[in-house]
Design an enzyme around this catalytic site. Structure first.
Site, short mmCIF file in Angstrom:
data_model
loop_
_atom_site.label_atom_id
_atom_site.label_comp_id
_atom_site.label_asym_id
_atom_site.label_seq_id
_atom_site.Cartn_x
_atom_site.Cartn_y
_atom_site.Cartn_z
N TYR A 139 -16.24 58.85 17.09
CA TYR A 139 -17.53 58.17 17.09
C TYR A 139 -17.53 56.93 16.19
O TYR A 139 -18.26 55.98 16.43
CB TYR A 139 -18.63 59.12 16.59
CG TYR A 139 -19.18 60.06 17.62
CD1 TYR A 139 -18.35 60.93 18.31
CD2 TYR A 139 -20.54 60.09 17.89
CE1 TYR A 139 -18.86 61.81 19.23
CE2 TYR A 139 -21.06 60.97 18.82
CZ TYR A 139 -20.21 61.84 19.49
OH TYR A 139 -20.73 62.70 20.40
N ASP A 153 -23.35 71.71 23.01
CA ASP A 153 -24.11 71.76 24.28
C ASP A 153 -23.79 73.06 25.00
O ASP A 153 -24.68 73.73 25.55
CB ASP A 153 -23.75 70.57 25.19
CG ASP A 153 -24.74 69.41 25.07
OD1 ASP A 153 -25.30 69.24 23.96
OD2 ASP A 153 -24.95 68.69 26.06
N LYS A 194 -7.19 70.51 18.10
CA LYS A 194 -6.24 70.36 19.21
C LYS A 194 -4.92 69.97 18.56
O LYS A 194 -4.34 68.92 18.84
CB LYS A 194 -6.77 69.30 20.19
CG LYS A 194 -6.00 69.18 21.49
CD LYS A 194 -6.20 70.35 22.44
CE LYS A 194 -5.29 70.19 23.65
NZ LYS A 194 -5.32 71.35 24.56
N ASP A 208 -9.86 73.76 23.82
CA ASP A 208 -9.98 74.21 25.21
C ASP A 208 -10.17 75.73 25.26
O ASP A 208 -11.01 76.26 25.99
CB ASP A 208 -8.79 73.75 26.07
CG ASP A 208 -7.44 74.00 25.42
OD1 ASP A 208 -7.38 74.36 24.22
OD2 ASP A 208 -6.41 73.84 26.12
N ASP A 214 -19.70 68.02 19.40
CA ASP A 214 -20.73 67.55 20.33
C ASP A 214 -20.65 68.35 21.63
O ASP A 214 -21.65 68.84 22.14
CB ASP A 214 -20.51 66.06 20.61
CG ASP A 214 -21.54 65.52 21.59
OD1 ASP A 214 -22.72 65.85 21.45
OD2 ASP A 214 -21.14 64.77 22.51
C1 IPM Z 1 -25.99 64.97 19.80
C2 IPM Z 1 -26.11 63.87 20.81
C3 IPM Z 1 -25.62 62.58 20.18
C4 IPM Z 1 -24.18 62.78 19.77
C5 IPM Z 1 -25.77 61.34 21.08
C6 IPM Z 1 -27.20 61.13 21.52
C7 IPM Z 1 -25.23 60.10 20.43
O1 IPM Z 1 -25.42 64.18 21.98
O2 IPM Z 1 -26.62 64.87 18.73
O3 IPM Z 1 -25.27 65.94 20.08
O4 IPM Z 1 -23.27 62.63 20.60
O5 IPM Z 1 -23.94 63.08 18.60
MG MG Z 2 -24.60 66.14 21.98
#
Ligand code: IPM
Ligand code: MG
Length: 355
Positions: free
Chosen positions: A141, A250, A190, A222, A246
């Site tokens: 990032y 999710d 990884k 993975d 990240d």
């Molecule tokens: C998160 C989001 C952010 C990230 C985006 C919106 C930049 O996906 O906070 O997980 O990737 O960190």
């Molecule tokens: Mg995210």
């Protein structure tokens, strides 16, 4: 009196932050606390108003507050802007960096009453109670990026950099947290392919020696992605670098029924930032369909981590549990035949349960 800066931001952020404030107000009434709120602009909303997604005045207000509650930022309306002005890269990442928020804590817990909403079979989803500790200010990032023309062809480069110190400080956060939980850290990397992952593993192993009471294991990312859907209850604390975190958060969030359930705390700097792990959901924005629980639970994390108000934090978490047990669902959680409540409806139910 704790000073809370509200950054509703974009999309559903405008609808969910007020619901978290309702919960905080209910806590204030019940426990005789007082919170002082200020609201500032961030993201696309700030770009539209003043031409920049992270105005200097917002940053100053962040620094002058005791904690920050952020809704969500970004949306298709601002996707065409030059990268530096887009809400994600122009506001959220610099905000994390400027405030030194290197540690992102994302707990994923399955509420028994939501087992049917999880995409996993109930017997696999049962007992999910894990926390991902995601490194937040390094890695891909923030590494050097460039675009160039090489032999007439466009080429793009991102750089994945980690220093030993950056790895150790996030590692410490994870080990310290594990000590307060089930004393088990899974470090995700990884290391079979990536050099920064080899440094990651080396430093985490060294650190682990300082925490003999905490069990440490290592998974390739993975494999971790697979284990999360195969047997998620094996995890206690997962620690990983920015990009892996990240992606895995999710995945972890939806195991609990909906991405709308996952709160987060970004810590490590002078002032911490609390935000739901989900995005601005432009497709449902302004329709009172968003689930405010991740934001409400983020407010609970704020009470616990920034203000040491453990009892008050638990009151919010208990209220959320009760409201779900009573069968109230926002559309993301509603199963066939269940009549969903609105964003504000859910917020009011939680606030009443706190009172
Ligand atoms: C998160 C989001 C952010 C990230 C985006 C919106 C930049 O996906 O906070 O997980 O990737 O960190
Ligand atoms: Mg995210």
């Amino acid at each position: 009196m704790p000073k809370i800066l509200l950054l509703p931001g974009d999309g559903i952020g405008q609808e969910i932050v007020p619901e978290a404030v309702k919960a905080l107000d209910a806590v204030a009434r019940r426990y005789h606390a007082t919170f002082e709120y200020t609201t500032a602009l961030v993201g696309g909303a700030a770009y539209d108003a003043v031409g920049h997604p992270l105005p200097e005045s917002t940053l100053q207000q962040c620094r002058a507050s005791d904690a920050i509650l952020l809704g969500a930022i970004g949306g298709p309306k601002w996707d065409h802007l030059p990268v530096a002005l887009r809400p994600e890269v122009g506001a959220l990442l610099p905000l994390r960096k400027a405030l030194g928020l290197y540690g992102n804590i994302r707990p994923a817990v399955i509420y028994p009453s939501l087992a049917a909403a999880s995409p996993l079979k109930p017997e696999i989803a049962a007992g999910i109670d894990l926390v991902v500790v995601r490194e937040l200010t390094g890695g891909l990032y923030f590494g050097e990026k460039k675009r160039e023309l090489v032999n007439g062809e466009e080429r793009a480069t991102d750089t994945l950099v980690y220093s030993a110190g950056e790895i150790r400080r996030i590692g410490r956060l994870a080990f310290d947290l594990a000590r307060k939980r089930r004393k088990h850290v899974t470090s995700v990397d990884k290391a079979n392919v990536i050099e920064s992952s080899r440094l990651w593993r080396q430093e985490i192993v060294k650190l682990g020696a300082e925490y003999p009471d905490v069990a440490l294991d290592h998974l390739y990312v993975d494999n971790c992605a697979m284990q999360l859907v195969r047997r998620p209850s094996q995890f206690d604390v997962i620690v990983t670098e920015n990009m892996f975190g990240d992606i895995l958060t999710d995945e972890a969030s939806v195991l609990t029924g909906s991405i709308g359930m996952l709160p987060s705390a970004s810590i490590g700097g002078e002032v911490a930032l609390y935000e739901p792990a989900h995005g601005s959901a432009p497709d449902i924005a302004g329709q009172q369909k968003a689930n405010p629980l991740a934001t409400i639970l983020s407010a609970a994390m704020m009470l616990r981590l920034s203000f040491s108000m453990e009892t008050e934090a638990r009151a919010i978490e208990l209220a959320v549990r009760q409201v779900l047990e009573q069968g109230h669902r926002t559309p993301d959680l509603a199963q066939n035949g269940e009549r969903p409540v609105t964003t504000a409806g859910m917020g009011s139910l939680v606030a009443e349960a706190i009172s």
